[in-house]
Design a protein around this motif. Structure first.
Motif, mmCIF file in Angstrom:
data_model
loop_
_atom_site.group_PDB
_atom_site.id
_atom_site.type_symbol
_atom_site.label_atom_id
_atom_site.label_comp_id
_atom_site.label_asym_id
_atom_site.label_seq_id
_atom_site.Cartn_x
_atom_site.Cartn_y
_atom_site.Cartn_z
ATOM 1 N N LYS A 139 19.275 61.394 50.797
ATOM 2 C CA LYS A 139 19.670 60.097 50.405
ATOM 3 C C LYS A 139 21.168 60.206 49.784
ATOM 4 C CE LYS A 139 16.166 57.212 51.590
ATOM 5 N NZ LYS A 139 14.846 56.210 51.116
ATOM 6 N N GLU A 140 20.798 60.990 48.449
ATOM 7 C CA GLU A 140 22.080 60.882 47.858
ATOM 8 C C GLU A 140 23.451 61.607 48.406
ATOM 9 O OE1 GLU A 140 19.077 64.209 46.034
ATOM 10 O OE2 GLU A 140 19.062 62.239 47.214
ATOM 11 N N ASP A 141 23.097 62.526 49.493
ATOM 12 C CA ASP A 141 24.708 63.216 50.317
ATOM 13 C C ASP A 141 24.999 62.049 51.033
ATOM 14 O OD1 ASP A 141 23.799 65.714 49.168
ATOM 15 O OD2 ASP A 141 22.228 65.830 50.464
ATOM 16 N N VAL A 142 24.085 60.907 51.520
ATOM 17 C CA VAL A 142 24.583 60.041 52.344
ATOM 18 C C VAL A 142 25.371 58.993 51.488
ATOM 19 C CG1 VAL A 142 24.051 57.993 53.827
ATOM 20 C CG2 VAL A 142 22.559 60.174 54.227
ATOM 21 N N ASP A 143 24.956 58.694 50.289
ATOM 22 C CA ASP A 143 25.514 57.901 49.429
ATOM 23 C C ASP A 143 26.846 58.386 48.912
ATOM 24 O OD1 ASP A 143 23.504 56.110 49.533
ATOM 25 O OD2 ASP A 143 22.511 56.994 47.686
ATOM 26 N N GLU A 144 26.932 59.617 48.638
ATOM 27 C CA GLU A 144 28.130 60.435 48.352
ATOM 28 C C GLU A 144 29.254 60.353 49.466
ATOM 29 O OE1 GLU A 144 31.011 62.024 46.030
ATOM 30 O OE2 GLU A 144 28.976 61.209 45.284
ATOM 31 N N MET A 145 28.664 60.470 50.840
ATOM 32 C CA MET A 145 29.519 60.602 51.726
ATOM 33 C C MET A 145 30.290 59.204 52.014
ATOM 34 S SD MET A 145 29.945 59.421 55.270
ATOM 35 C CE MET A 145 28.275 58.985 55.714
ATOM 36 N N MET A 146 29.468 58.450 52.020
ATOM 37 C CA MET A 146 29.964 56.902 52.118
ATOM 38 C C MET A 146 31.000 56.522 51.210
ATOM 39 S SD MET A 146 28.394 55.718 54.807
ATOM 40 C CE MET A 146 29.057 54.017 54.841
ATOM 41 N N LYS A 147 30.839 56.888 49.817
ATOM 42 C CA LYS A 147 31.640 56.593 48.700
ATOM 43 C C LYS A 147 33.008 57.194 49.318
ATOM 44 C CE LYS A 147 31.507 58.874 44.938
ATOM 45 N NZ LYS A 147 31.351 59.143 43.543
ATOM 46 N N ARG A 148 33.130 58.409 49.516
ATOM 47 C CA ARG A 148 34.156 59.228 49.820
ATOM 48 C C ARG A 148 34.884 58.618 51.108
ATOM 49 N NH1 ARG A 148 33.648 65.401 47.916
ATOM 50 N NH2 ARG A 148 32.341 64.917 46.033
ATOM 51 N N LEU A 149 34.163 58.073 52.307
ATOM 52 C CA LEU A 149 34.644 57.790 53.390
ATOM 53 C C LEU A 149 35.206 56.279 53.036
ATOM 54 C CD1 LEU A 149 34.959 57.589 56.432
ATOM 55 C CD2 LEU A 149 32.399 56.707 56.755
ATOM 56 N N ARG A 150 34.686 55.649 52.344
ATOM 57 C CA ARG A 150 35.205 54.251 52.146
ATOM 58 C C ARG A 150 36.644 54.411 51.319
ATOM 59 N NH1 ARG A 150 29.867 52.405 51.356
ATOM 60 N NH2 ARG A 150 29.533 50.443 52.581
ATOM 61 N N ALA A 151 36.797 55.368 50.432
ATOM 62 C CA ALA A 151 37.919 55.667 49.860
ATOM 63 C C ALA A 151 38.757 56.313 51.004
ATOM 64 C CB ALA A 151 37.576 56.917 48.644
ATOM 65 N N ALA A 152 38.712 57.070 51.906
ATOM 66 C CA ALA A 152 39.488 57.441 52.730
ATOM 67 C C ALA A 152 40.098 56.395 53.905
ATOM 68 C CB ALA A 152 38.946 58.485 53.458
ATOM 69 N N ILE A 153 38.948 55.481 54.085
ATOM 70 C CA ILE A 153 39.548 54.295 54.886
ATOM 71 C C ILE A 153 40.463 53.512 54.184
ATOM 72 C CG2 ILE A 153 38.842 52.339 56.189
ATOM 73 C CD1 ILE A 153 36.294 53.554 56.750
ATOM 74 N N ALA A 154 40.192 53.251 52.814
ATOM 75 C CA ALA A 154 41.066 52.186 51.948
ATOM 76 C C ALA A 154 42.547 52.821 51.685
ATOM 77 C CB ALA A 154 40.375 52.215 50.677
ATOM 78 N N ALA A 155 42.516 54.267 51.603
ATOM 79 C CA ALA A 155 43.877 54.910 51.319
ATOM 80 C C ALA A 155 44.671 54.813 52.912
ATOM 81 C CB ALA A 155 43.538 56.390 51.235
ATOM 82 N N VAL A 156 44.017 54.800 53.875
ATOM 83 C CA VAL A 156 44.752 55.003 55.302
ATOM 84 C C VAL A 156 45.198 53.523 55.341
ATOM 85 C CG1 VAL A 156 44.512 54.911 57.677
ATOM 86 C CG2 VAL A 156 43.539 56.787 56.274
#
Length: 401
Positions: free
Chosen positions: A380-397
Motif C-alpha cells: 500500500k505504501e508503494d501505491v501511496d508513493e506512486m499516487m503522490k508522484r503521479l499527481r505531481a507529474a499531472i500538475a506540472a504538465v
C-alpha cells in the motif's frame, strides 16, 4: 563511459524501432530501479508486466544461478528435469492438459494459431478456415500474431498478412455471432485487453463466446500473456470468470525477466498437433524453465495472486479518487494489478514528466491511457508513493500548458 555516452552510442547502434527514454538503468531491488547515477525510480511498469516478483528476489535469483552452474541448454531432442517440472506446475496451475514452452509471448500466439488451423485441418483437410479476432487487440508483432492484432497502426506497413482473419468488437457478442460461418475454426482474444486500453472482458461476453465455440466446434484461444500470472488476483484471468479456454498463452511474468512463454491446450485441442508440426531451438531450455519453476513455486507459496487482489483493490480505490478529482481523467478501467487511466489528452508528456522529474516509471497503452502494471509484490505504501508522484507529474504538465 558516462550515461550520456551510453545513450548516444545506443542511438547509433540499435535499429530505430523504439523511442527510448534518456535513462540508463543499472540495477533493481524490490519495486525500485536505479540508474547509473544511483537515482532511485519507483517502478509501476515492471518491464511491461514482466517482473512480477520485482527485482533481486533471493529465491528466484538463487534458482537461476544454481541452474546456470549445471546446464543452460540441451535442445528439445532430450528431456530435462527443470522443463518437466515447470511444465507439470504450469498445467496444475491452469488445469490444462499439454504445454509447449516458447521464447516469448508472440511465439506462444503463433503456436496457438497453428493449433487452431491444425485442429480444423484434421477435420476436413481444407485450407480455407477462418479465425475471429478482436478490434483494438494486441497479440504481438510477428506476421501471424500481427494478423490477429486488431489495430491498423501496427498492421498497415506489413500487409498482406495471413488470410482468413475477421475482426469483431470486443464485448459485443452479436458482432462475433455475425462473423461465424462453417469455415470459422477459432476465436482469439485477450481476457483483459492491454495495449488497446485496459478493457476486461465482460462475464456475459466471455460466456457467450464460449457457448458459440462449443456450438460450432471452434476453439476458444485466450491470450493471458499480460493479464495472466496472478495479475488480476487469479493465477489466470479467465479463472475469475469460470470460463475455460481450449488454448491459452502465457509469458511475461512467467519468467520474471527470463525469455520464456508457453501455449497450453486442453481436451480436443491438446491432441491436434503431431510430431513435426512445431518446434523451437531455445524454447523450454533448462535455464528458463528453472526460472519458470521457481516463479510458479514462489507464486503458490507466497500466494502472489491473493496479494495482487488485495493491493489491486487498494490501487483501484486510489485511481478512482484521482479520476474524480482530476478534470484530465476520463475513466479508470481494469482489475487487480492491471489498471488503466484514460485521459482526455495524450499521456506522453505525463509519462515523461513522471519518469524524468518524479522518478516514477509508468507506461502508456495507446496515446491517452496510462497503464499500471507494477510488480505484484507492491504494498500500500508503494501505491501511496506512486499516487503522490503521479499527481505531481499531472500538475506540472497542466501548469506547463
Amino acid at each position: 563511459m558516462s550515461e550520456r555516452t551510453v545513450i548516444e552510442r545506443g542511438e547509433e547502434t540499435f535499429y530505430k524501432t523504439y523511442n527510448r527514454f534518456p535513462v540508463v538503468f543499472d540495477h533493481g531491488k524490490g519495486v525500485w530501479l536505479y540508474d547509473e547515477n544511483g537515482e532511485a525510480y519507483l517502478d509501476f511498469g515492471a518491464g511491461i508486466a514482466v517482473m512480477g516478483l520485482g527485482y533481486g528476489d533471493p529465491e528466484f535469483t538463487q534458482a537461476v544461478k544454481d541452474q546456470t552452474d549445471k546446464l543452460i541448454h540441451i535442445s528439445n531432442l532430450f528431456y530435462s528435469r527443470p522443463a518437466v517440472e515447470a511444465g507439470e506446475k504450469l498445467l496444475a496451475a491452469s488445469g490444462m492438459d499439454r504445454v509447449f514452452f516458447t521464447n516469448s509471448g508472440t511465439e506462444a500466439i503463433e503456436g496457438a494459431l497453428k493449433i487452431a488451423r491444425r485442429y480444423a485441418y484434421n477435420k476436413d483437410q481444407s485450407h480455407d478456415h477462418e479465425i475471429i479476432a478482436m478490434h483494438q487487440s494486441f497479440h504481438g508483432r510477428s506476421m501471424g500474431a500481427l494478423s490477429v492484432t486488431g489495430n491498423d497502426h501496427y498492421q498497415e506497413p506489413f500487409k498482406p498478412l495471413i488470410p482468413g482473419i475477421r475482426f469483431a468488437e470486443f464485448n459485443n457478442l452479436d458482432s462475433v455471432k455475425a462473423l461465424v460461418n462453417d469455415k470459422t475454426c477459432a476465436v482469439i482474444m485477450e481476457t483483459v485487453q492491454g495495449e488497446g486500453g485496459i478493457y476486461p472482458a465482460s462475464q456475459e461476453f466471455l460466456e457467450g463466446v464460449r457457448r458459440l465455440c462449443d456450438e460450432h466446434d471452434m476453439l476458444l484461444i485466450l491470450d493471458e500473456i499480460q493479464c495472466g500470472m496472478g495479475r488480476t488476483g487469479h493465477m489466470f484471468a479467465w479463472q475469475g470468470y469460470g470460463v475455460e479456454p481450449d488454448v491459452m498463452t502465457t509469458a511475461k511474468a512467467l519468467g520474471n525477466g527470463l525469455p520464456v512463454g508457453a501455449f497450453l491446450a486442453r481436451g480436443k485441442a491438446a491432441q491436434a498437433m503431431v510430431p513435426g508440426d512445431h518446434g523451437t531451438t531455445y524454447g523450454g531450455n533448462p535455464l528458463v524453465t528453472a526460472g519458470a519453476k521457481a516463479v510458479l513455486d514462489i507464486f503458490k507459496k507466497r500466494d502472489i495472486p491473493g496479494h495482487a487482489a488485495k493491493i489491486g483493490g487498494y490501487l483501484k480505490e486510489q485511481l478512482d479518487g484521482l479520476a474524480e478529482e482530476c478534470d484530465l481523467v476520463k475513466e479508470r478501467r481494469g482489475v487487480g494489478l492491471i489498471q488503466g487511466l484514460e485521459f482526455i489528452c495524450p499521456v506522453g508528456p505525463i509519462v515523461t514528466e513522471a519518469l524524468l522529474k518524479q522518478k516514477l516509471v509508468l507506461i502508456s497503452a495507446g496515446s491517452n491511457v496510462i497503464r499500471f502494471v507494477p510488480p505484484l509484490i507492491i504494498e500500500k505504501e508503494d501505491v501511496d508513493e506512486m499516487m503522490k508522484r503521479l499527481r505531481a507529474a499531472i500538475a506540472a504538465v497542466k501548469k506547463a500548458d
